[in-house]
Enzyme design. Structure first.
Site, PDB file in Angstrom:
ATOM      1  N   HIS A  53       0.855  -1.193   0.000  1.00 43.25           N
ATOM      2  CA  HIS A  53       0.000   0.000   0.000  1.00 43.25           C
ATOM      3  C   HIS A  53       0.892   1.245   0.000  1.00 43.25           C
ATOM      4  O   HIS A  53       1.959   1.251   0.622  1.00 43.25           O
ATOM      5  CB  HIS A  53      -0.924  -0.011   1.224  1.00 43.25           C
TER       6      HIS A  53
ATOM      7  N   GLU B 199      -3.668   2.180  -7.170  1.00 41.00           N
ATOM      8  CA  GLU B 199      -4.144   3.325  -6.392  1.00 41.00           C
ATOM      9  C   GLU B 199      -3.216   4.506  -6.654  1.00 41.00           C
ATOM     10  O   GLU B 199      -2.131   4.588  -6.057  1.00 41.00           O
ATOM     11  CB  GLU B 199      -4.122   2.998  -4.894  1.00 41.00           C
TER      12      GLU B 199
HETATM   13  P1  PGA Z   1      -9.530   6.203   0.205  1.00 44.70           P
HETATM   14  O1  PGA Z   1      -8.342   5.137   0.481  1.00 44.70           O
HETATM   15  O2  PGA Z   1     -10.673   5.431  -0.396  1.00 44.70           O
HETATM   16  O3  PGA Z   1      -9.871   6.752   1.576  1.00 44.70           O
HETATM   17  O4  PGA Z   1      -8.985   7.225  -0.728  1.00 44.70           O
HETATM   18  C1  PGA Z   1      -8.074   4.106  -0.422  1.00 44.70           C
HETATM   19  C2  PGA Z   1      -6.868   3.321   0.015  1.00 44.70           C
HETATM   20  O5  PGA Z   1      -5.890   3.919   0.464  1.00 44.70           O
HETATM   21  O6  PGA Z   1      -6.855   2.074  -0.066  1.00 44.70           O
END
Ligand code: PGA
Length: 262
Positions: free
Chosen positions: A99, A171
């Site tokens: 992540h 992401e």
């Molecule tokens: P968010 O986080 O939906 O609050 O932007 C997503 C993540 O970091 O997995």
């Protein structure tokens, strides 16, 4: 719309629900709201201290458990780390690896993450492997370079047969609702075009590297996903689900993202 891959949605709770009691309560609410839903895979990743109890609370339901992180050794003198053995003991099916908060705030390297990926797979824990570029990297035209490098090193030594136990979560860092990751920039979800372009690029990379297996692996989108923007994102061919932070903290807002898949 992808018609061949089962959609997968995950709630990444980060350190937003820090106590066991509250984690168990919300996990139960989500499991109950999911009911017997079979059309999508759904997991939640509570904080490490709550893993075992949340695992017990949702056992037997359609809601699956994920850990947010793990160490790359099973055990040893590693103060503050979480073992893959503890993850299995809690009944977790998945672990998030790489992540952006781990990469960018806790300085985990591509090489560290590769060791974690391999250890998780050895132990039969499925990997949600997260990648993504920062706002600066995007501005500099490095989207392809950065994401491909994270994939290349992170999945080093991974075999074709392992791919069914891996999900990629793209992401973009600038879309993650996190001011520590994004100091001074305006955080916004990726547009459909931005997300689709990068997902297509990731799919091409996976297919070139792993052949057919690269076409069946699922790619989640993450970064400010909520019911209001999910439908359009999920309509794209290579967006196979979502990794959701803020909107996963309540059963209502989480389920609203995929209830149309019922
Ligand atoms: P968010 O986080 O939906 O609050 O932007 C997503 C993540 O970091 O997995």
């Amino acid at each position: 719309m992808n018609t061949s891959r089962k959609y997968i949605f995950g709630g990444n709770w980060k350190l937003q629900i820090p106590t066991v009691a509250e984690s168990v309560k919300i996990a139960r609410e989500i499991a109950e709201a999911l009911g017997e839903l079979e059309t999508v895979d759904v997991f939640i990743a509570p904080s490490a201290n709550a893993l075992l109890e949340v695992g017990k609370a949702i056992s037997g339901s359609k809601l699956k458990l994920a850990a947010q992180n793990m160490h790359y050794f099973e055990k040893g003198a590693f103060t503050g780390e979480l073992s893959v053995l503890a993850i299995k003991e809690a009944g977790a099916e998945y672990v998030l690896i790489g992540h952006s908060e781990r990469r960018r705030i806790f300085q985990e390297t591509d090489e560290d993450l590769n060791k974690k990926v391999k250890l998780a797979l050895e132990h039969g824990v499925k990997v949600i492997f997260c990648i993504g570029e920062t706002a600066r990297e995007r501005e500099n035209g490095q989207v392809k370079e950065i994401n491909e490098k994270q994939l290349e090193i992170g999945l080093m030594g991974v075999e074709h047969k392992d791919l069914e136990n891996i999900v990629i979560a793209y992401e973009p860092v600038w879309a993650i609702n996190n001011e520590y990751l994004n100091p001074g920039i305006e955080i916004r979800p990726a547009t459909v075009e931005e997300a689709q372009d990068t997902h297509d690029m990731i799919r091409n990379w996976l297919a070139a590297k792993f052949g057919d297996a690269g076409n069946t692996i699922r790619i989640q989108y993450g970064g400010s996903m909520k019911a209001a923007n999910a439908e359009q994102l999920l309509a794209q061919e290579n967006i196979d689900g979502g990794l959701i932070g803020g909107a996963s903290l309540k059963a209502e807002t989480f389920i609203a993202i995929f209830e149309n898949f019922n």
